[in-house]
Motif scaffolding. Structure first.
Motif, PDB file in Angstrom:
ATOM      1  N   ILE A 143      -0.751  11.380  11.322  1.00  0.00           N
ATOM      2  CA  ILE A 143      -0.965  12.951  10.078  1.00  0.00           C
ATOM      3  C   ILE A 143       0.059  11.924   8.807  1.00  0.00           C
ATOM      4  N   GLY A 144      -0.161  11.251   7.536  1.00  0.00           N
ATOM      5  CA  GLY A 144       1.086  11.243   6.991  1.00  0.00           C
ATOM      6  C   GLY A 144       1.368   9.699   6.513  1.00  0.00           C
ATOM      7  N   SER A 145       1.378   8.829   7.804  1.00  0.00           N
ATOM      8  CA  SER A 145       1.966   7.848   7.492  1.00  0.00           C
ATOM      9  C   SER A 145       1.256   6.377   6.395  1.00  0.00           C
ATOM     10  N   HIS A 146       0.090   6.936   6.282  1.00  0.00           N
ATOM     11  CA  HIS A 146      -0.476   6.360   4.772  1.00  0.00           C
ATOM     12  C   HIS A 146       0.251   6.703   3.922  1.00  0.00           C
ATOM     13  N   THR A 147       0.550   7.309   3.687  1.00  0.00           N
ATOM     14  CA  THR A 147       0.847   7.434   2.499  1.00  0.00           C
ATOM     15  C   THR A 147       2.507   6.783   2.151  1.00  0.00           C
ATOM     16  N   LEU A 148       3.217   6.230   2.646  1.00  0.00           N
ATOM     17  CA  LEU A 148       4.053   5.392   2.765  1.00  0.00           C
ATOM     18  C   LEU A 148       3.039   3.896   3.396  1.00  0.00           C
ATOM     19  N   HIS A 149       1.842   3.581   3.296  1.00  0.00           N
ATOM     20  CA  HIS A 149       1.544   2.564   3.023  1.00  0.00           C
ATOM     21  C   HIS A 149       0.742   2.553   1.546  1.00  0.00           C
ATOM     22  N   ALA A 150       0.566   4.066   1.203  1.00  0.00           N
ATOM     23  CA  ALA A 150      -0.425   3.324  -0.475  1.00  0.00           C
ATOM     24  C   ALA A 150       1.334   3.231  -1.205  1.00  0.00           C
ATOM     25  N   THR A 151       2.558   3.775  -0.796  1.00  0.00           N
ATOM     26  CA  THR A 151       3.078   3.699  -1.586  1.00  0.00           C
ATOM     27  C   THR A 151       3.053   2.073  -2.089  1.00  0.00           C
ATOM     28  N   GLY A 152       3.341   1.210  -0.369  1.00  0.00           N
ATOM     29  CA  GLY A 152       3.996  -0.047  -1.230  1.00  0.00           C
ATOM     30  C   GLY A 152       2.816  -0.806  -1.518  1.00  0.00           C
ATOM     31  N   TYR A 153       1.752  -0.338  -1.007  1.00  0.00           N
ATOM     32  CA  TYR A 153       0.427  -0.586  -1.978  1.00  0.00           C
ATOM     33  C   TYR A 153       0.757  -1.069  -3.145  1.00  0.00           C
ATOM     34  N   ALA A 154       0.557   0.441  -4.050  1.00  0.00           N
ATOM     35  CA  ALA A 154       1.271  -0.041  -4.734  1.00  0.00           C
ATOM     36  C   ALA A 154       2.065   0.109  -5.758  1.00  0.00           C
ATOM     37  N   MET A 155       2.972  -0.692  -4.872  1.00  0.00           N
ATOM     38  CA  MET A 155       4.636  -1.086  -5.302  1.00  0.00           C
ATOM     39  C   MET A 155       4.404  -2.793  -5.566  1.00  0.00           C
ATOM     40  N   GLY A 156       3.336  -2.912  -4.721  1.00  0.00           N
ATOM     41  CA  GLY A 156       3.261  -4.635  -4.839  1.00  0.00           C
ATOM     42  C   GLY A 156       2.285  -5.009  -5.659  1.00  0.00           C
ATOM     43  N   MET A 157       1.306  -3.906  -6.139  1.00  0.00           N
ATOM     44  CA  MET A 157       0.090  -3.944  -7.291  1.00  0.00           C
ATOM     45  C   MET A 157       0.995  -4.202  -8.170  1.00  0.00           C
ATOM     46  N   ALA A 158       2.160  -3.536  -8.548  1.00  0.00           N
ATOM     47  CA  ALA A 158       3.006  -3.604 -10.365  1.00  0.00           C
ATOM     48  C   ALA A 158       3.573  -4.833  -9.976  1.00  0.00           C
ATOM     49  N   ARG A 159       3.258  -5.168  -8.850  1.00  0.00           N
ATOM     50  CA  ARG A 159       4.642  -6.834  -9.112  1.00  0.00           C
ATOM     51  C   ARG A 159       3.987  -7.713  -9.616  1.00  0.00           C
ATOM     52  N   ASP A 160       2.415  -7.669  -8.834  1.00  0.00           N
ATOM     53  CA  ASP A 160       1.438  -8.973  -9.263  1.00  0.00           C
ATOM     54  C   ASP A 160       0.858  -8.657 -10.741  1.00  0.00           C
ATOM     55  N   PRO A 178       2.687   3.110  -9.125  1.00  0.00           N
ATOM     56  CA  PRO A 178       1.120   3.650  -9.918  1.00  0.00           C
ATOM     57  C   PRO A 178       0.624   4.162  -8.291  1.00  0.00           C
ATOM     58  N   VAL A 179       1.023   5.314  -8.199  1.00  0.00           N
ATOM     59  CA  VAL A 179       0.235   5.969  -7.108  1.00  0.00           C
ATOM     60  C   VAL A 179       0.345   7.451  -7.418  1.00  0.00           C
ATOM     61  N   VAL A 180      -1.067   8.055  -7.064  1.00  0.00           N
ATOM     62  CA  VAL A 180      -1.498   9.506  -6.886  1.00  0.00           C
ATOM     63  C   VAL A 180      -1.132   9.892  -5.820  1.00  0.00           C
TER      64      VAL A 180
END
Length: 364
Positions: free
Chosen positions: A135-152, A185-187
């Protein structure tokens, strides 16, 4: 017996009333043609259909477990159809409607719960991450992935789905902090179905969940989670904010879990039948059907066609699930370590010897 909380008065975006009447909102709206409205209805009916088949399959011993989405179809289909193909989704274990929108087959969703694999699809093909049970752990994965997309420099966004109970997890609050500080860039899409297993929302918070976003420095919006049009409109708006570099948004889709938390749960032990009956009157599928009928966009023959399609899909799902091969019992030792490990090798040998001790179902 607990009762669902009387939620504090809060503005809630609604574009379609429970009676199927279209209303306008000054900040959020969407205009769809007849084909698009029929498409949303079809998505919700088929999703509810295969979700019900999965529950039946579990009762018949074909699945080990199943978390039903019954009652939450509008929140999932509305938000799922707001996504672009290049957006990415991180979900919990209940977002079967969103998975459907991303092209994941119902059988693939069920294979994990049958125990034949650790996730039935390649996320690279669908931009839909495998179900997350923790429960809830994937919100961190989503945020990190979004940060990576923004940097790219990608013009894409991420949506992370979770329930009301997950908002009490530290991981979720940490994700809010990182997303806000780095304008990720995460919702964050919270399906507040009002019950975290047997715990009502009043045990989670004293204020509406969407208001938590203000404390982290980004907007929060409460939407009628049984209104597919409102969920579509608000999610589109949040995704556009994210893609424009304006940072995260928290959407609280206020809905209700009509069934059990999972097939191992008995909701009659902690909630009243009257509560469910009250929410049955707000059914998301019936709401859109009334709207389609009022506009003359669908007749009895069309609804019968969708029902026939639902039945055909259920039959196909049953056949596909029952035809799944049993997994290799030794496969659980694979890929634990990239280069192998002495302890894993020892455990594999012990288990192989144990398996070999059986002959015709009896210990030698």
């Amino acid at each position: 017996m607990n009762t669902a909380p009387a939620q504090p008065d809060a503005p809630m975006v609604q574009l379609l009333t429970p009676e199927g009447e279209r209303v306008r909102h000054p900040d959020f709206d969407v205009d769809l043609d007849a084909g698009e409205l029929r498409g949303l209805y079809r998505d919700m009916v088929l999703t509810r259909g295969f979700d019900g088949e999965a529950t039946a399959l579990q009762r018949q011993g074909e699945l080990g477990l199943w978390p039903s989405l019954l009652g939450q179809e509008a929140a999932q289909i509305g938000s799922g159809r707001a996504l672009r193909g290049d957006d990415y989704v991180f979900s919990t274990y209940r977002e079967h409607g969103v998975a459907w929108c991303r092209g994941v087959s119902p059988a693939a969703m069920m294979s994990q719960f049958r125990g034949v694999d650790h996730g039935g699809w390649n996320p690279g093909d669908t931009n839909f991450h495998p179900y997350t049970i923790v429960i809830g752990s994937h919100t961190l994965h989503a945020t990190g992935y979004a940060m990576g997309m923004a940097r790219d420099g990608a013009d894409s966004a991420v949506v992370s789905y979770f329930g009301d109970g997950a908002t009490s997890q530290g991981d979720v609050n940490e994700a809010f902090t990182f997303a806000a500080v780095f304008d990720a860039p995460v919702v964050f899409f919270c399906q507040n179905n009002q019950w975290a297993i047997s715990e009502p929302t009043e045990r989670q918070t004293r204020v509406p969940l969407y208001q938590r976003a203000a404390g982290f420095g980004f907007p929060g919006v409460r939407v009628d989670g049984n209104d597919v049009l409102a969920c579509l409109a608000v999610t589109r708006w949040a995704l556009e904010r994210a893609r424009a570099g304006e940072g995260p948004t928290l959407i609280e889709a206020f809905t209700y879990r009509m069934g059990a938390h999972t097939t191992s749960d008995d909701p009659t032990r902690y909630r009243r039948d009257e509560e469910r009956e009250e929410w049955e009157a707000k059914d998301p599928i019936l709401r859109l059907r009334r709207h389609l009928e009022a506009l003359g966009h669908a007749d009895a023959a069309w609804f019968e066609q969708i029902e026939a399609e639902r039945e055909a899909l259920g039959k196909r799902v049953r056949e596909e699930v029952r035809a799944m091969p049993d997994p290799d019992t030794m496969a659980m030792f694979e890929n634990v370590y990239a280069d192998g490990h002495a302890l894993v090798n020892e455990e594999r040998a012990q288990f192989a010897a144990y398996q070999a001790s059986f002959a015709n179902g009896e210990v030698k």
